[in-house]
Design a protein around this motif. Structure first.
Motif, mmCIF file in Angstrom:
data_model
loop_
_atom_site.group_PDB
_atom_site.id
_atom_site.type_symbol
_atom_site.label_atom_id
_atom_site.label_comp_id
_atom_site.label_asym_id
_atom_site.label_seq_id
_atom_site.Cartn_x
_atom_site.Cartn_y
_atom_site.Cartn_z
ATOM 1 N N SER A 24 25.049 26.293 82.808
ATOM 2 C CA SER A 24 25.487 26.452 81.272
ATOM 3 C C SER A 24 23.747 25.785 80.774
ATOM 4 O O SER A 24 23.232 26.930 79.613
ATOM 5 C CB SER A 24 26.473 25.466 81.003
ATOM 6 N N LEU A 25 23.613 25.107 81.751
ATOM 7 C CA LEU A 25 21.505 24.297 81.417
ATOM 8 C C LEU A 25 20.680 25.647 81.614
ATOM 9 O O LEU A 25 20.064 25.647 80.688
ATOM 10 C CB LEU A 25 21.544 23.628 82.107
ATOM 11 N N ILE A 26 20.776 26.800 82.275
ATOM 12 C CA ILE A 26 19.920 27.706 82.263
ATOM 13 C C ILE A 26 20.061 28.158 81.375
ATOM 14 O O ILE A 26 18.652 28.862 80.848
ATOM 15 C CB ILE A 26 20.300 28.545 83.919
ATOM 16 N N PRO A 30 20.207 17.210 63.761
ATOM 17 C CA PRO A 30 21.785 17.379 63.340
ATOM 18 C C PRO A 30 21.454 19.109 63.105
ATOM 19 O O PRO A 30 23.729 19.386 63.750
ATOM 20 C CB PRO A 30 21.897 16.625 62.266
ATOM 21 N N THR A 31 21.416 19.943 62.632
ATOM 22 C CA THR A 31 21.860 21.256 62.756
ATOM 23 C C THR A 31 20.497 21.942 63.868
ATOM 24 O O THR A 31 20.741 23.091 64.241
ATOM 25 C CB THR A 31 20.694 21.878 61.137
ATOM 26 N N GLY A 32 20.401 21.299 64.855
ATOM 27 C CA GLY A 32 19.804 22.396 66.188
ATOM 28 C C GLY A 32 20.698 22.576 66.870
ATOM 29 O O GLY A 32 21.600 22.392 67.051
ATOM 30 N N GLY A 33 20.050 22.485 68.077
ATOM 31 C CA GLY A 33 21.750 22.595 69.253
ATOM 32 C C GLY A 33 21.643 21.529 70.079
ATOM 33 O O GLY A 33 22.477 21.745 71.208
ATOM 34 N N PHE A 34 21.283 20.898 69.513
ATOM 35 C CA PHE A 34 21.629 19.550 70.470
ATOM 36 C C PHE A 34 23.333 18.851 71.283
ATOM 37 O O PHE A 34 23.059 18.874 72.271
ATOM 38 C CB PHE A 34 20.061 18.330 70.243
ATOM 39 N N PRO A 35 24.009 19.106 69.940
ATOM 40 C CA PRO A 35 25.071 18.841 70.648
ATOM 41 C C PRO A 35 25.673 19.244 71.823
ATOM 42 O O PRO A 35 26.249 19.078 72.208
ATOM 43 C CB PRO A 35 25.702 18.920 69.081
ATOM 44 N N MET A 36 25.293 20.724 72.434
ATOM 45 C CA MET A 36 25.624 21.485 73.054
ATOM 46 C C MET A 36 25.150 20.217 74.993
ATOM 47 O O MET A 36 25.968 20.427 75.864
ATOM 48 C CB MET A 36 24.826 22.796 73.213
ATOM 49 N N LEU A 37 23.880 19.490 74.627
ATOM 50 C CA LEU A 37 23.788 18.771 75.942
ATOM 51 C C LEU A 37 24.976 17.764 76.003
ATOM 52 O O LEU A 37 24.697 17.047 77.089
ATOM 53 C CB LEU A 37 22.123 18.036 75.461
ATOM 54 N N ILE A 38 25.140 17.397 74.510
ATOM 55 C CA ILE A 38 26.234 16.247 75.001
ATOM 56 C C ILE A 38 27.269 16.483 75.253
ATOM 57 O O ILE A 38 27.870 16.571 76.436
ATOM 58 C CB ILE A 38 26.461 15.598 73.669
ATOM 59 N N GLY A 39 28.183 18.085 75.128
ATOM 60 C CA GLY A 39 28.918 18.575 75.921
ATOM 61 C C GLY A 39 28.653 19.282 77.361
ATOM 62 O O GLY A 39 29.212 18.557 77.927
ATOM 63 N N ILE A 40 27.296 19.213 77.351
ATOM 64 C CA ILE A 40 26.716 19.722 78.794
ATOM 65 C C ILE A 40 27.111 18.625 79.644
ATOM 66 O O ILE A 40 27.489 18.885 80.886
ATOM 67 C CB ILE A 40 26.297 20.548 78.493
ATOM 68 N N GLY A 41 26.404 17.649 79.285
ATOM 69 C CA GLY A 41 27.145 16.388 79.982
ATOM 70 C C GLY A 41 28.181 15.650 79.813
ATOM 71 O O GLY A 41 28.212 15.257 81.205
ATOM 72 N N TYR A 42 28.784 15.523 78.929
ATOM 73 C CA TYR A 42 30.303 15.118 79.088
ATOM 74 C C TYR A 42 30.695 16.246 80.458
ATOM 75 O O TYR A 42 31.354 15.601 81.647
ATOM 76 C CB TYR A 42 31.030 15.322 78.068
ATOM 77 N N TRP A 43 30.702 17.755 80.128
ATOM 78 C CA TRP A 43 31.039 18.206 81.412
ATOM 79 C C TRP A 43 30.610 17.790 82.656
ATOM 80 O O TRP A 43 31.681 17.490 84.001
ATOM 81 C CB TRP A 43 30.994 20.161 81.202
ATOM 82 N N MET A 44 29.283 17.826 82.461
ATOM 83 C CA MET A 44 28.626 17.331 84.275
ATOM 84 C C MET A 44 29.499 15.662 84.551
ATOM 85 O O MET A 44 29.455 15.360 85.489
ATOM 86 C CB MET A 44 27.348 16.500 84.072
ATOM 87 N N LEU A 45 30.237 15.020 84.037
ATOM 88 C CA LEU A 45 30.990 13.762 83.959
ATOM 89 C C LEU A 45 31.584 14.237 84.670
ATOM 90 O O LEU A 45 32.709 13.162 86.345
ATOM 91 C CB LEU A 45 30.147 13.144 82.565
#
Length: 142
Positions: free
Chosen positions: A11-13, A117-132
């Motif tokens: 997902s990060l790639i 807030p309109t950028g793609g940064f929320p995706m990083l929160i989701g991927i980080g949570y998934w990593m946990l």
């Protein structure tokens, strides 16, 4: 076959590749980037490093600097994703992704979301949570 939803590394790639492609297509980011390339790239942003200490201070070109860091950020996501993929590939299936990596990605996502807030940064929160919470199956080497 590459599947962006197989694991957090993929997902990060995918986010990184889309980031770089976006930077080549979206004109406000692409134009300054190609201008840097046309001028020869090397030492074109050197003023960013020493503008505080230079007696002949000149404000660096913000658009070019933004374009450079936009592409650089995409490449960093690709590398971070590949590091996660390699970690998952070469560790036993019971080994979890280190929490420091997950929390770091969540922190970057929160800081970025607050700033843009309109950028793609929320995706990083989701991927980080998934990593946990990511769990591999016993036979998986993804």
């Amino acid at each position: 076959m590459f599947n962006p939803f197989d694991n957090p590394g993929n997902s990060l790639i995918t986010v990184g590749i889309l980031h770089v492609i976006t930077g080549f297509i979206v004109k406000p980011i692409a134009r300054p980037f190609w201008a840097l390339i046309k001028r020869g790239w090397v030492l074109q942003l050197s003023g960013l490093n020493n503008f505080l200490f230079s007696p002949d201070f000149k404000i660096p070109d913000f658009e070019e600097a933004h374009s450079f860091w936009f592409h650089y950020g995409g490449l960093q996501f690709i590398l971070f994703g590949e590091a996660i993929r390699q970690f998952l590939k070469f560790t036993p299936p019971t080994t979890k992704i280190p929490k420091v990596l997950s929390y770091s990605l969540i922190g970057l996502g929160v800081m970025g979301t607050l700033a843009a807030p309109t950028g793609g940064f929320p995706m990083l929160i989701g991927i980080g949570y998934w990593m946990l919470h990511y769990k591999r199956s016993a036979g998986s080497k993804k």
